[in-house]
Design an enzyme around this catalytic site. Structure first.
Site, PDB file in Angstrom:
ATOM      1  N   HIS A 154      -3.063  47.501  18.942  1.00 46.97           N
ATOM      2  CA  HIS A 154      -3.313  48.238  17.696  1.00 46.97           C
ATOM      3  C   HIS A 154      -2.113  49.074  17.264  1.00 46.97           C
ATOM      4  O   HIS A 154      -2.116  49.627  16.170  1.00 46.97           O
ATOM      5  CB  HIS A 154      -4.540  49.145  17.872  1.00 46.97           C
ATOM      6  CG  HIS A 154      -5.815  48.369  18.007  1.00 46.97           C
ATOM      7  ND1 HIS A 154      -6.709  48.205  16.985  1.00 46.97           N
ATOM      8  CD2 HIS A 154      -6.316  47.665  19.052  1.00 46.97           C
ATOM      9  CE1 HIS A 154      -7.719  47.457  17.379  1.00 46.97           C
ATOM     10  NE2 HIS A 154      -7.512  47.121  18.639  1.00 46.97           N
ATOM     11  N   ASP A 359       3.616  53.504  12.930  1.00 45.97           N
ATOM     12  CA  ASP A 359       2.158  53.349  12.923  1.00 45.97           C
ATOM     13  C   ASP A 359       1.813  51.867  12.968  1.00 45.97           C
ATOM     14  O   ASP A 359       2.422  51.082  12.227  1.00 45.97           O
ATOM     15  CB  ASP A 359       1.581  53.958  11.628  1.00 45.97           C
ATOM     16  CG  ASP A 359       0.227  54.602  11.842  1.00 45.97           C
ATOM     17  OD1 ASP A 359      -0.535  54.090  12.685  1.00 45.97           O
ATOM     18  OD2 ASP A 359      -0.061  55.607  11.174  1.00 45.97           O
TER      19      ASP A 359
END
Ligand code: ADP
Ligand code: G6P
Length: 470
Positions: A154, A359
């Site tokens: 992720h 991110d």
């Protein structure tokens, strides 16, 4: 799928699965196919580390493994969040190399594999999530598990140079090669992963695009994660939250929603808002307020405590300089808010600031877009370093290191003509719809199902897989 789905993630929902795209997506996949979700027990030290505890069941089972205080310290706060997290987020300076961290990380992975292996049949599909469990497939294979095993990271895939920071840099490639499918958030991440394999003499590239590593073959692909846009939009259309939340109706609202993590670029975001306020000083433009919702996270790690102190100092200074008797420009809230409230706040906000320095995807960006009124949408200001920026190219893309550029983007967002706002929003909304969580889970699992089955396993002595210098 003839067998069951087994999902493993360190965090597991303990109540109703409502918060965060990952939880919603996995809940959805498991509800459709049935199966079991395995994760760390929320109450540390609450049970026997050598057994799994059933914590709830319904359409699927939830099982928890137990982390001792030592595991929490060295596996979770240590190797996962003081080595792998900073390594993958471009903060090699924060990496803390420690033999105790490494031993606990490998130990927890080996233990979880021991607990899981007897429950996995050859026709099951195992889907493992995130950096807490990179070596889990190696351990499962060692115990004879032949089922298809997929992985999804992720967070950003680290650049090759950063991997050299690890005590045994070759581990990463060997860990990943025990999966059948490695799923990543973006094309950039896929390129970084393939670069790692390319640099490794043990890896060989096959004509079908897969990577052969020793006797195993692994596929590497990107699957950008998303949200359930429709249910978020529905929550956002519910009655106005102003009365409940006391949001200042006399000012344009700019919103930020993040865990209080150094990767989110919060100090520069606050500084940019300060520069924007400086730029407006003396003008008769309407007031603007920044509402930053940032619950603390991983607070026992020094870098997280430091970011909290830094932000408090910056917001205090800026509010001291700019506040009026009837207006505080930065409101900084340290706790989580209900998802329905969050959705309505997004819709109320004229702009959203996502300024991550690194991110994996950033779901807040997608939630903000989904929550807007398409006829009168707000503007997403999005860091070029968030995975979401790879496809959301009509957001106002910014460099999170450039304070002046971000300050100018806030001004542009708050004064943008409605036609331009609608055009940019329509493009972003298409991206959000295309990456719907259900479709995301289906495409990963569909791809895993087509991976060739593992028919036999080479006996792998413990010392070989964990000390990988060939
Ligand atoms: P990360 O996974 O690094 O935390 P993301 O933006 O991808 O970052 O996902 C964060 C998720 O957590 C989003 O679904 C967001 O709505 C939720 N979230 C973050 N902060 C809060 C908060 N203060 N209250 C409620 N939900 C939050
Ligand atoms: C990111 C990670 C997840 C993690 C979440 C919250 O989204 O990718 O794996 O669960 O942050 O972090 P925490 O340490 O509280 O689980």
């Amino acid at each position: 799928m003839s067998g069951k789905l087994v999902v493993v993630s360190n965090r597991i929902p303990t109540g109703a699965p409502s918060s965060g795209g990952l939880v919603v997506a996995l809940h959805d996949a498991l509800t459709r196919s049935g199966g079991v979700w395995v994760g760390a027990h929320p109450d540390q030290d609450a049970g026997d580390p050598e057994s799994l505890t059933e914590i709830a069941s319904g359409d699927y089972d939830r099982l928890a493994f137990h982390l001792s205080e030592d595991d929490y310290e060295n596996y979770y706060l240590g190797f996962a969040n003081s080595v792998l997290w900073p390594l993958c987020h471009g903060r090699v300076d924060l990496v803390e190399i420690s033999r105790a961290y490494e031993a606990a990380y490998l130990g927890v992975n080996a233990r979880v594999a021991r607990l899981l292996a007897p429950r996995i049949g050859p026709d099951d599909m195992v889907w493992i999530h995130d950096y807490h469990f990179l070596p889990l497939a190696v351990e499962l294979r060692r115990l004879g598990v032949t089922a298809r095993i997929g992985f999804f990271l992720h967070i950003p895939f680290p650049p090759l140079s950063a991997l050299s920071t690890l005590p045994t840099p070759g581990d990463f490639a060997a860990w990943l090669s025990a999966f059948d499918l490695v799923g990543l958030q973006t094309r950039r991440d896929t390129a970084a992963c393939l670069e790692m394999f390319r640099a490794d003499p043990r890896a060989e590239f096959m004509t079908d695009g897969t990577v052969k590593f020793h006797d195993r073959t692994v596929s590497v692909r990107s699957f950008p994660i998303g949200i359930d846009a429709d249910s978020f939009a529905e929550a956002a259309r519910a009655p106005d939250p102003e009365a409940e939340l006391g949001v200042d109706t006399g000012a344009d609202l700019v919103i930020g929603v993040d865990r209080l993590d150094y990767s989110k670029g919060l100090p520069n975001r606050f500084r940019a808002f300060g520069a924007f306020l400086d730029g407006r000083a003396g003008s008769d433009a309407p007031r603007a307020s920044l509402l930053q919702i940032a619950p603390p996270t991983r607070e026992r790690v020094a870098a997280y405590r430091a970011i909290r102190t830094e932000l408090e100092e910056i917001s205090g200074r800026l509010n001291g300089a700019h506040s009026e008797l009837d207006w505080t420009p930065i409101r900084y809230i340290h706790r989580g808010v209900e998802r329905s409230t969050l959705a309505r706040l997004y819709r109320r906000a004229r702009a959203c600031l996502v300024t991550s320095l690194a991110d994996g995807m950033n779901l807040v960006a997608k939630e903000y877009v989904a929550a807007q009124d398409p006829e009168n949408p707000g503007v997403l200001i999005l860091s070029r370093f968030a995975g979401a920026a790879e496809d959301m190219t009509e957001a106002l893309l910014v460099n999170p290191y450039d304070i002046d550029e971000m300050a100018a983007a806030i001004e542009t967002a708050l004064t943008m003509p409605i036609e331009e706002r609608r055009r940019r929003h329509a493009h972003s909304l298409r991206v959000v719809r295309d990456t719907h969580v259900t479709r995301w889970a289906q495409s990963v699992l569909g791809c895993l199902a087509t991976c060739p089955p593992t028919l036999s396993l080479r006996a792998t002595p413990k010392s070989e897989t964990l000390t990988l210098a060939d």
